[in-house]
Design a protein around this motif. Structure first.
Motif, PDB file in Angstrom:
ATOM      1  N   VAL A 104     -11.337   4.026   6.491  1.00 50.55           N
ATOM      2  CA  VAL A 104     -11.843   4.434   7.807  1.00 50.55           C
ATOM      3  C   VAL A 104     -10.954   5.474   8.471  1.00 50.55           C
ATOM      4  O   VAL A 104     -11.352   6.092   9.457  1.00 50.55           O
ATOM      5  CB  VAL A 104     -12.029   3.233   8.756  1.00 50.55           C
ATOM      6  N   GLY A 105      -9.726   5.678   7.940  1.00 51.47           N
ATOM      7  CA  GLY A 105      -8.858   6.708   8.498  1.00 51.47           C
ATOM      8  C   GLY A 105      -7.775   6.208   9.423  1.00 51.47           C
ATOM      9  O   GLY A 105      -7.238   6.975  10.225  1.00 51.47           O
ATOM     10  N   VAL A 106      -7.418   4.925   9.325  1.00 50.17           N
ATOM     11  CA  VAL A 106      -6.289   4.394  10.086  1.00 50.17           C
ATOM     12  C   VAL A 106      -4.990   4.874   9.432  1.00 50.17           C
ATOM     13  O   VAL A 106      -4.861   4.864   8.209  1.00 50.17           O
ATOM     14  CB  VAL A 106      -6.329   2.853  10.135  1.00 50.17           C
ATOM     15  N   ASP A 107      -4.020   5.264  10.265  1.00 49.08           N
ATOM     16  CA  ASP A 107      -2.788   5.867   9.758  1.00 49.08           C
ATOM     17  C   ASP A 107      -1.615   4.908   9.664  1.00 49.08           C
ATOM     18  O   ASP A 107      -0.686   5.136   8.886  1.00 49.08           O
ATOM     19  CB  ASP A 107      -2.389   7.041  10.655  1.00 49.08           C
ATOM     20  N   GLY A 108      -1.608   3.864  10.484  1.00 50.55           N
ATOM     21  CA  GLY A 108      -0.461   2.973  10.482  1.00 50.55           C
ATOM     22  C   GLY A 108      -0.766   1.633  11.112  1.00 50.55           C
ATOM     23  O   GLY A 108      -1.809   1.451  11.754  1.00 50.55           O
ATOM     24  N   LEU A 109       0.154   0.687  10.917  1.00 49.19           N
ATOM     25  CA  LEU A 109       0.026  -0.658  11.463  1.00 49.19           C
ATOM     26  C   LEU A 109       1.272  -1.014  12.262  1.00 49.19           C
ATOM     27  O   LEU A 109       2.377  -0.586  11.927  1.00 49.19           O
ATOM     28  CB  LEU A 109      -0.141  -1.688  10.346  1.00 49.19           C
ATOM     29  N   ILE A 110       1.077  -1.816  13.313  1.00 45.21           N
ATOM     30  CA  ILE A 110       2.176  -2.406  14.066  1.00 45.21           C
ATOM     31  C   ILE A 110       1.938  -3.907  14.071  1.00 45.21           C
ATOM     32  O   ILE A 110       0.973  -4.385  14.670  1.00 45.21           O
ATOM     33  CB  ILE A 110       2.248  -1.860  15.498  1.00 45.21           C
ATOM     34  N   LEU A 111       2.804  -4.634  13.372  1.00 47.41           N
ATOM     35  CA  LEU A 111       2.664  -6.089  13.231  1.00 47.41           C
ATOM     36  C   LEU A 111       3.983  -6.715  13.682  1.00 47.41           C
ATOM     37  O   LEU A 111       4.893  -6.930  12.875  1.00 47.41           O
ATOM     38  CB  LEU A 111       2.347  -6.453  11.779  1.00 47.41           C
ATOM     39  N   PRO A 112       4.125  -7.013  14.966  1.00 48.49           N
ATOM     40  CA  PRO A 112       5.418  -7.432  15.514  1.00 48.49           C
ATOM     41  C   PRO A 112       6.027  -8.668  14.866  1.00 48.49           C
ATOM     42  O   PRO A 112       7.252  -8.816  14.874  1.00 48.49           O
ATOM     43  CB  PRO A 112       5.104  -7.703  16.992  1.00 48.49           C
ATOM     44  N   ASP A 113       5.199  -9.552  14.332  1.00 48.69           N
ATOM     45  CA  ASP A 113       5.745 -10.789  13.778  1.00 48.69           C
ATOM     46  C   ASP A 113       5.908 -10.750  12.261  1.00 48.69           C
ATOM     47  O   ASP A 113       6.105 -11.797  11.633  1.00 48.69           O
ATOM     48  CB  ASP A 113       4.895 -11.992  14.198  1.00 48.69           C
ATOM     49  N   MET A 114       5.870  -9.550  11.659  1.00 50.88           N
ATOM     50  CA  MET A 114       6.135  -9.454  10.226  1.00 50.88           C
ATOM     51  C   MET A 114       7.597  -9.060  10.020  1.00 50.88           C
ATOM     52  O   MET A 114       8.011  -7.970  10.406  1.00 50.88           O
ATOM     53  CB  MET A 114       5.236  -8.437   9.532  1.00 50.88           C
ATOM     54  N   PRO A 115       8.412  -9.929   9.414  1.00 44.35           N
ATOM     55  CA  PRO A 115       9.827  -9.626   9.197  1.00 44.35           C
ATOM     56  C   PRO A 115      10.026  -8.430   8.269  1.00 44.35           C
ATOM     57  O   PRO A 115       9.254  -8.219   7.327  1.00 44.35           O
ATOM     58  CB  PRO A 115      10.369 -10.912   8.547  1.00 44.35           C
ATOM     59  N   VAL A 116      11.058  -7.661   8.544  1.00 44.04           N
ATOM     60  CA  VAL A 116      11.361  -6.487   7.724  1.00 44.04           C
ATOM     61  C   VAL A 116      11.561  -6.873   6.267  1.00 44.04           C
ATOM     62  O   VAL A 116      11.014  -6.236   5.357  1.00 44.04           O
ATOM     63  CB  VAL A 116      12.626  -5.768   8.250  1.00 44.04           C
ATOM     64  N   ASP A 117      12.354  -7.909   6.034  1.00 38.63           N
ATOM     65  CA  ASP A 117      12.673  -8.297   4.659  1.00 38.63           C
ATOM     66  C   ASP A 117      11.421  -8.710   3.888  1.00 38.63           C
ATOM     67  O   ASP A 117      11.272  -8.397   2.709  1.00 38.63           O
ATOM     68  CB  ASP A 117      13.690  -9.446   4.658  1.00 38.63           C
ATOM     69  N   GLU A 118      10.530  -9.409   4.571  1.00 41.02           N
ATOM     70  CA  GLU A 118       9.291  -9.842   3.926  1.00 41.02           C
ATOM     71  C   GLU A 118       8.413  -8.642   3.588  1.00 41.02           C
ATOM     72  O   GLU A 118       7.805  -8.573   2.515  1.00 41.02           O
ATOM     73  CB  GLU A 118       8.548 -10.808   4.849  1.00 41.02           C
ATOM     74  N   TYR A 119       8.352  -7.684   4.518  1.00 44.14           N
ATOM     75  CA  TYR A 119       7.580  -6.462   4.259  1.00 44.14           C
ATOM     76  C   TYR A 119       8.113  -5.737   3.028  1.00 44.14           C
ATOM     77  O   TYR A 119       7.343  -5.345   2.138  1.00 44.14           O
ATOM     78  CB  TYR A 119       7.638  -5.549   5.488  1.00 44.14           C
ATOM     79  N   LEU A 120       9.426  -5.568   2.969  1.00 47.47           N
ATOM     80  CA  LEU A 120      10.015  -4.831   1.858  1.00 47.47           C
ATOM     81  C   LEU A 120       9.825  -5.569   0.534  1.00 47.47           C
ATOM     82  O   LEU A 120       9.581  -4.948  -0.505  1.00 47.47           O
ATOM     83  CB  LEU A 120      11.502  -4.598   2.119  1.00 47.47           C
ATOM     84  N   ALA A 121       9.908  -6.885   0.580  1.00 51.24           N
ATOM     85  CA  ALA A 121       9.828  -7.674  -0.654  1.00 51.24           C
ATOM     86  C   ALA A 121       8.413  -7.796  -1.201  1.00 51.24           C
ATOM     87  O   ALA A 121       8.215  -7.819  -2.414  1.00 51.24           O
ATOM     88  CB  ALA A 121      10.414  -9.065  -0.408  1.00 51.24           C
ATOM     89  N   TYR A 122       7.421  -7.864  -0.305  1.00 53.35           N
ATOM     90  CA  TYR A 122       6.075  -8.219  -0.751  1.00 53.35           C
ATOM     91  C   TYR A 122       4.992  -7.177  -0.469  1.00 53.35           C
ATOM     92  O   TYR A 122       4.035  -7.059  -1.236  1.00 53.35           O
ATOM     93  CB  TYR A 122       5.648  -9.543  -0.100  1.00 53.35           C
ATOM     94  N   TYR A 123       5.111  -6.434   0.618  1.00 53.87           N
ATOM     95  CA  TYR A 123       3.954  -5.673   1.098  1.00 53.87           C
ATOM     96  C   TYR A 123       4.091  -4.149   1.038  1.00 53.87           C
ATOM     97  O   TYR A 123       3.097  -3.442   1.002  1.00 53.87           O
ATOM     98  CB  TYR A 123       3.620  -6.081   2.537  1.00 53.87           C
TER      99      TYR A 123
END
Length: 262
Positions: free
Chosen positions: A117-136
């Motif tokens: 649809v053309g979304v450029d980015g996400l803001i997910l305040p409760d997603m930990p940095v380490d979890e993002y880097l490890a999994y997503y």
């Protein structure tokens, strides 16, 4: 190149990011509000994905979430509303919300839908940095979706530098340890925090959020960052509006002031 990155390369200062809740005031107002914001001169937009427990948000945005959910908004409905938006919308668009609905939708499916649809980015305040880097992160990268992290006055220098190194686009600089809509103005403590972060010479630009509501607070934030984010004050504009397009234009141009005419 991602539209968010392009924006800050082209315009490094006085960027106005406006938040509004999808499906608010009415279920089918999402595209209407988005288009009006672009025409009014907003530089980028956050569309809030309504959630029943928005822990970082104050009363105003909480109530808009409740109303949106009562209206029948869902993640699936939001993607339906945004389909084809790039035929009329050129500014960067982000989705802001909480990780639970995204996980329920499925990270891969969610990122794929964002790209379609053309979304450029996400803001997910409760997603930990380490979890993002490890999994997503690999999935976000696969679909060209930027993940925007938040920092606060309590965030350590080590964590700020990790966020800066691990992301691109911009860093959401929360002005104080509070919820949205609870602060007004820029205090001396906030200015010391902004100066401390600026002295780190980070690679990513920053946008200041929480407590920004008008031309005075917008310009003050722009002295310390590449722009600012307005949420609760704009939700109140939508709540009280009798003529959406006119009221959105008046508000956005009032906030940006002379910069809206450049």
């Amino acid at each position: 190149m991602n539209r968010i990155v392009q924006l800050f390369q082209k315009n490094p200062t006085h960027n106005l990011n406006v938040y509004f809740t999808a499906g608010f005031p009415q279920l089918n107002d999402t595209r209407r509000v988005l288009k009006a914001l672009e025409e009014a001169g907003a530089d980028l937009v956050e569309i809030g994905m309504p959630y029943s427990d928005p822990v970082a948000d104050g009363e105003t945005i909480q109530k808009s979430n409740e109303q949106s959910l009562e209206n029948g908004m869902s993640v699936k409905k939001l993607f339906e509303q945004l389909r084809g938006m790039r035929s009329e919308i050129t500014l960067p668009v982000l989705l802001m919300g909480y990780i639970n609905p995204v996980l329920q939708f499925g990270i891969e499916n969610f990122c794929q839908q964002c790209a379609e649809v053309g979304v450029d980015g996400l803001i997910l305040p409760d997603m930990p940095v380490d979890e993002y880097l490890a999994y997503y992160k690999p999935t976000f990268d696969k679909y060209g979706i930027l993940n925007i992290f938040l920092i606060t006055p309590q965030t350590t220098e080590k964590r700020i530098r990790q966020i800066d190194e691990s992301s691109e686009g911009f860093i959401y600089m929360v002005s104080s340890a509070s919820v949205t809509g609870s602060q007004s103005g820029v205090s001396h403590d906030m200015e010391a925090y902004f100066a401390r972060v600026n002295a780190m010479n980070l690679k990513n630009p920053r946008l200041i959020g929480f407590g920004i509501k008008d031309n005075e607070t917008f310009n003050k934030a722009c002295e310390h960052a590449s722009g600012a984010i307005i949420g609760s004050a704009f939700i109140r504009v939508l709540q009280e509006s009798t003529e959406l397009e006119k009221d959105i234009t008046s508000y956005v141009q009032g906030v940006k002031g002379a910069s809206a005419l450049v």
